[in-house]
Write a protein that holds these residues in place. Structure first.
Motif, mmCIF file in Angstrom:
data_model
loop_
_atom_site.group_PDB
_atom_site.id
_atom_site.type_symbol
_atom_site.label_atom_id
_atom_site.label_comp_id
_atom_site.label_asym_id
_atom_site.label_seq_id
_atom_site.Cartn_x
_atom_site.Cartn_y
_atom_site.Cartn_z
ATOM 1 N N MET A 95 0.836 -1.193 0.000
ATOM 2 C CA MET A 95 0.000 0.000 0.000
ATOM 3 C C MET A 95 0.876 1.250 0.000
ATOM 4 S SD MET A 95 -3.237 -1.072 2.380
ATOM 5 C CE MET A 95 -4.327 0.068 1.551
ATOM 6 N N GLN A 131 -4.869 4.134 3.215
ATOM 7 C CA GLN A 131 -3.738 3.968 2.302
ATOM 8 C C GLN A 131 -2.535 3.308 2.974
ATOM 9 O OE1 GLN A 131 -4.099 4.464 -0.905
ATOM 10 N NE2 GLN A 131 -6.188 5.214 -0.556
ATOM 11 N N VAL A 154 -1.781 12.194 0.069
ATOM 12 C CA VAL A 154 -1.374 10.794 -0.098
ATOM 13 C C VAL A 154 -0.374 10.676 -1.244
ATOM 14 C CG1 VAL A 154 -2.157 8.497 -0.784
ATOM 15 C CG2 VAL A 154 -3.484 9.811 0.879
#
Length: 483
Positions: free
Chosen positions: A250, A276, A471
């Protein structure tokens, strides 16, 4: 006095999303929670604001509360008529001593329920890409304690039965006894080439693995300084890991993020970071108390500025409770943040950002007791709630920091910087020492300016002040390996 009730709840292996629906409902209704070290502390944030939190955590050779004291506390709190939750890591029936606690409650005829949880011996391997059974590799599976109550703590087991009769074995908390485990399995028939994997902090973003065989894993553990909490998995099924490992791939796996917090509501940003693959510690923890408000002149204002999403909910709750027809409020609505505007939109109102307030005449500012008029000196103020630091969570926060190895700090807004630093000082924590060596990320240029003004360094900002951009920024530009 009427007796209370006790819920013996499995918290799951670490990832808070793995707790059962029933377990979460018990936490949300608890008046007292006795929690263990391996129950993710973030679960306690779902408890009511006035819930009493009691730490029962155990470390090797050191007990905060011994089992007998825990049993007594459960009985004591229940006899006070309280709704009590005993929150235990993993599943309470798998080396969780739930039988002893339930027996104590039954002795006093205290009603209780046992709420199963996902066991670490199954979940941690799955998060490492290993199913504990497989038609081609493993038709049997055993969970085994890696230490017992003997003086030396060496488990007395049917080693021959394990070595010859079980395909996959999960040993719980056995790093200290690993050489003893490997020696006995080999002696009683397991090939020395049998794969072994240690999974530390399974299902957390900080999850680490160490792989070897019965012949060499003990030496590897010493070299890597691997420690508990770890699951030791033994068996040929470990070979599947190369094909189906998923969690460690991830984008934010390995990121241990400290996130400055301005609200007592659940954070969408924190949720996205966790989704995430990151570990997220939010600080500070706030609690909010609603206050009575005077709505006598509310229909006279031309503009109303809401300083937070919570202020939107509190304002309209007060309007309804006072029997005011919302159609009599003709003011234009403004939000101090995107979240505030979204909260107004969700109620069917079109709102503009506070930056568009060009004429502040007949302006009402709605929010908690931290409101500052700033450039709107002529505005009226409506304080809808009192927001204060939840001191009960300060020692819990310190324990979370001790367990983690934080490598990233995120400030989501300029308004998050000063409260974060003040809360640290309230907890006798030195900001410079805590943030030393961390990658400090600011969400937007205004936030970056506030961080620099506070005397902190920052590595920069994402392309946009959105959770998606953050992210991407953390994953692509500054991977953990470069920290």
């Amino acid at each position: 006095m009427k007796k209370g009730k006790v819920f013996l709840v499995g918290a799951g292996p670490g990832d808070i999303r793995l707790i059962t629906v029933k377990g979460l409902e018990a936490i949300k209704q608890a008046e007292v929670i006795l929690y263990d070290r391996l129950a993710n502390p973030k679960l306690l944030e779902f408890a009511p604001a006035d819930c009493e939190l009691i730490y029962c955590g155990k470390l090797p050779n050191r007990h905060i509360l011994r089992q007998g004291n825990i049993n007594e506390l459960l009985v004591e709190k229940a006899l006070e008529g309280k709704r009590v939750v005993r929150l235990k890591g993993g599943d309470p029936g798998v080396f969780g001593r739930v039988g002893e606690e339930a027996a104590s409650l039954a002795e006093y005829q205290i009603p209780f329920e046992i709420v199963p949880g996902i066991s670490s011996g199954i979940a941690a391997p799955l998060y490492a890409g290993i199913p504990v059974t497989h038609r081609e590799y493993a038709e049997s599976f055993a969970v085994v304690t890696a230490h017992d109550k003997s003086k030396e703590g060496k488990p007395v087991l049917d080693w021959e039965g394990l070595a010859r009769g079980v395909d996959t074995i999960a040993f719980y908390m056995g790093v200290g006894n690993l050489p003893f485990i490997c020696e006995n399995l080999i002696t009683y028939g397991k090939p020395s080439s049998t794969p072994v994997i240690l999974i530390q902090w399974g299902t957390f973003g900080r999850q680490k693995t160490l792989q070897g065989t019965l012949a060499d894993i003990s030496e590897k553990v010493i070299e890597a300084k691997f420690s508990n909490p770890s699951i030791i998995l033994v068996g040929d099924v470990i070979a599947l890991r190369e094909k189906i490992s998923w969690f460690e791939k991830m984008p934010l796996h390995g990121r241990q993020i400290l996130l400055a917090r301005t609200s007592d509501a659940p954070s969408e940003l924190a949720k996205e970071l966790i989704d995430q693959g990151a570990d997220v510690i939010e600080f500070p923890k706030w609690k909010r108390t609603s206050l009575p408000v005077d709505l006598a002149k509310v229909t006279a204002f031309e503009k109303i500025l809401f300083t937070s999403p919570e202020s939107v909910d509190e304002f309209f709750t007060a309007v309804m409770e006072n029997g005011i027809d919302i159609r009599t409020i003709c003011a234009d609505f403004f939000g101090a943040s995107v979240k505030s505007i979204k909260a107004l939109n969700n109620r069917g109102f079109i709102a503009a950002h506070a930056d568009e307030l060009s004429e502040p005449s007949a302006l009402l500012i709605v929010g908690d007791d931290s409101i500052l008029k700033k450039e709107f000196d002529s505005a009226d103020i409506m304080v809808t709630s009192k927001k204060e630091l939840d001191y009960q969570f300060l020692p819990l926060f310190k324990r979370m920091l001790d367990e983690a190895d934080v490598n990233t700090m995120v400030f989501p807004s300029s308004a998050s910087v000063e409260p974060f630093l003040i809360a640290l000082s309230e907890g006798d924590l030195d900001a410079a020492e805590l943030l030393k060596g961390l990658q400090i990320v600011s969400m937007g240029k205004q936030t970056e300016a506030a961080v620099v003004k506070a005397g902190l360094s920052t590595i920069g900002t994402p392309a946009n002040a959105t959770k998606e951009a953050l992210v991407e920024y953390l994953a692509a530009c500054y991977p953990v390996e470069e920290v």
